[in-house]
Scaffold this active site. Structure first.
Site, PDB file in Angstrom:
ATOM      1  N   PHE A 299       0.788  -1.211   0.000  1.00 34.49           N
ATOM      2  CA  PHE A 299       0.000   0.000   0.000  1.00 34.49           C
ATOM      3  C   PHE A 299       0.832   1.277   0.000  1.00 34.49           C
ATOM      4  O   PHE A 299       0.303   2.351  -0.273  1.00 34.49           O
ATOM      5  CB  PHE A 299      -0.925   0.042   1.220  1.00 34.49           C
ATOM      6  CG  PHE A 299      -2.001  -1.003   1.206  1.00 34.49           C
ATOM      7  CD1 PHE A 299      -2.942  -1.039   0.202  1.00 34.49           C
ATOM      8  CD2 PHE A 299      -2.067  -1.959   2.207  1.00 34.49           C
ATOM      9  CE1 PHE A 299      -3.942  -1.992   0.187  1.00 34.49           C
ATOM     10  CE2 PHE A 299      -3.055  -2.924   2.203  1.00 34.49           C
ATOM     11  CZ  PHE A 299      -3.987  -2.939   1.196  1.00 34.49           C
TER      12      PHE A 299
ATOM     13  N   ARG B 225      -3.237  -3.822  13.965  1.00 31.19           N
ATOM     14  CA  ARG B 225      -3.754  -4.639  12.864  1.00 31.19           C
ATOM     15  C   ARG B 225      -2.705  -5.442  12.102  1.00 31.19           C
ATOM     16  O   ARG B 225      -3.060  -6.319  11.319  1.00 31.19           O
ATOM     17  CB  ARG B 225      -4.537  -3.784  11.842  1.00 31.19           C
ATOM     18  CG  ARG B 225      -5.751  -3.071  12.410  1.00 31.19           C
ATOM     19  CD  ARG B 225      -6.288  -2.106  11.360  1.00 31.19           C
ATOM     20  NE  ARG B 225      -7.568  -1.538  11.709  1.00 31.19           N
ATOM     21  CZ  ARG B 225      -7.713  -0.449  12.452  1.00 31.19           C
ATOM     22  NH1 ARG B 225      -6.645   0.150  12.946  1.00 31.19           N
ATOM     23  NH2 ARG B 225      -8.905   0.017  12.714  1.00 31.19           N
TER      24      ARG B 225
ATOM     25  N   ASN C  41       7.550  -5.245  11.518  1.00 30.35           N
ATOM     26  CA  ASN C  41       6.966  -3.981  11.967  1.00 30.35           C
ATOM     27  C   ASN C  41       7.425  -3.594  13.367  1.00 30.35           C
ATOM     28  O   ASN C  41       6.825  -2.722  13.996  1.00 30.35           O
ATOM     29  CB  ASN C  41       5.435  -4.045  11.923  1.00 30.35           C
ATOM     30  CG  ASN C  41       4.908  -3.784  10.524  1.00 30.35           C
ATOM     31  OD1 ASN C  41       5.589  -3.189   9.698  1.00 30.35           O
ATOM     32  ND2 ASN C  41       3.692  -4.221  10.253  1.00 30.35           N
TER      33      ASN C  41
END
Length: 451
Positions: free
Chosen positions: A15, A127, A133
């Protein structure tokens, strides 16, 4: 982007692209995440900035990557300016050094669970927790990154996990059914990340794409194998947080943190034995689209969890025969209006799925939306956006500016407020709530309707 120069790509995902940039005014380098999608609608832009503002509140936590700025480019793409972490990610460390010592993983877990608990207290979900991450700054401090993902997804009403956003081996089973994200889902992902750091592989590796019900069902119910050298108490703590049933999972990040700190702490949920393998129906076409396979499979597997996630809180229907009153509402003339102030942090929308909303504990908590009216639905919750719900035949004459004004406190002016409608489950019945929001105020901590 004002004040930023010398942008150099650091990496790209599905994204967004992340750049290293120089912030001349402060003489420092920063990370800039630019989303690939265009936010053409003004309402989407406001929603993104609101959610980004909520994510920025976490910047003071020592184990969260700081958010310095967020805005929209001239081309309509959202971006976030963040702290630059030069130590790579835990995924990099795993690749370079292999599994980490259990003492180090426990310490990481305590710090990251505390960061996650702080985020959940602010109403922010991550999420997509995974080793990639979790970044390490130049001082060696681990930090949860990409809380901005929540803001970018919510900007287009896409906070429900999609197959493109999914990190399959770290996602909880209910995520494959397109369930609304919850704190328990984040707990699962963090536990899966910690297990991976111990074992060198995820607890339930999911080959992607999945092409059969039997394969995915077996993987999602697979017991969590013990890792050699890991103390039993640490294994049991992670196993509880990795339970496939969200109702039996460690209920919060704070609880996970406390169990990691004190292995002898009494758990709030039992360690259940692995469930017997369920025989799934045969599927004629092995090459089903992944979205359909995953959604139908886990919908059947975990429909109880999905029903729990759908509603804004405990069922409070008032009984009275044909005049049963939906939760949070009361009779007002020939309609239902809000009884006690009921507020929501945000609305989540995904194409082809019913819109959902995240209720806050009290309207004294920061929120964007407040319910002012509602009613029963005669059938299923329509799989449409909250704006499209307003045009439904059962709703169009209930969620109106006039009804909103009639239910507004005398000291509040709701002229020009945005409106939305969201459906919820109450046992075997469905109902809807009409929601209002002041587009000029953003986050508020007061209420305009109800007692």
């Amino acid at each position: 982007m004002p004040g930023l120069t010398d942008l150099r790509p650091l990496g790209a995902g599905g994204f967004a692209t992340v750049y290293r940039a120089h912030q001349a005014q402060l003489g420092r380098d920063v990370a800039v995440k630019i989303d690939n999608r265009v936010l053409a609608d003004e309402r989407d832009r406001r929603r993104f900035l609101r959610e980004a503002h909520a994510a920025a509140k976490l910047s003071g936590h020592p184990h969260v990557v700081g958010v310095h700025d967020a805005n929209i480019t001239a081309q309509g793409t959202p971006y976030m300016v963040m702290e630059l972490c030069t130590g790579g990610s835990l995924a990099d460390q795993l690749d370079q050094r292999g599994p980490l010592p259990h003492e180090q993983v426990r310490d990481l877990g305590v710090k990251l669970a505390d960061a996650l608990a702080a985020a959940h207290a602010e109403g922010v979900l991550h999420r997509d927790i995974k080793p990639g991450n979790i970044l390490v700054d130049r001082y060696g401090t681990p930090k949860l990154a990409d809380f901005g993902l929540a803001a970018l997804l919510d900007a287009q009403g896409g906070s429900t996990v999609t197959r493109d956003a999914l990190s399959p081996s770290y996602a909880p089973p209910e995520a494959f059914a397109m369930a609304e994200p919850t704190p328990q889902a984040d707990v699962y992902s963090l536990a899966a990340t910690l297990y991976t750091l111990l074992a060198g592989k995820p607890p339930r590796p999911v080959p992607w794409p999945i092409t059969s019900f039997d394969q995915l069902g077996e993987i999602l119910r697979r017991p969590v194998a013990a890792v050699n050298g890991v103390p039993p108490a640490l294994h049991e703590t992670l196993a509880r947080a990795l339970h496939p049933d969200a109702n039996l999972r460690t209920p919060s990040a704070a609880q996970l943190r406390d169990e990691l700190l004190d292995p002898m702490r009494q758990p709030t949920v039992p360690v259940s034995p692995p469930p017997k393998r369920k025989q799934w129906p045969l599927v004629a076409a092995a090459g089903l689209v992944v979205l359909v396979v995953a959604g139908v499979l886990v919908w059947n597997l975990l429909d109880k969890e999905q029903a729990t996630a759908q509603g804004p809180g405990p069922a409070t229907t008032q009984q009275g025969g044909a005049e049963d009153i939906p939760p949070f509402l009361k009779k007002c003339d020939n309609k239902f209006c809000i009884d006690k102030s009921t507020c929501f942090r945000g609305i989540n929308e995904t194409g082809g799925q019913p819109a959902t909303a995240r209720k806050v504990g009290s309207c004294a908590d920061e929120h964007y939306w407040e319910a002012y009216a509602g009613g029963w639905l005669s059938g299923d919750i329509p799989a449409v956006s909250s704006e499209e719900m307003l045009t439904s035949a059962e709703i169009v004459n209930v969620c109106t500016p006039a009804v909103m004004k009639a239910n507004t406190r005398p000291t509040v002016d709701t002229t020009g407020w945005e409106m939305a409608a969201v459906g919820f489950k109450d046992g075997t019945r469905n109902y809807f709530l009409c929601l209002g929001s002041d587009p000029e105020e953003g986050e508020v901590v007061n209420s305009a309707f109800g007692a």
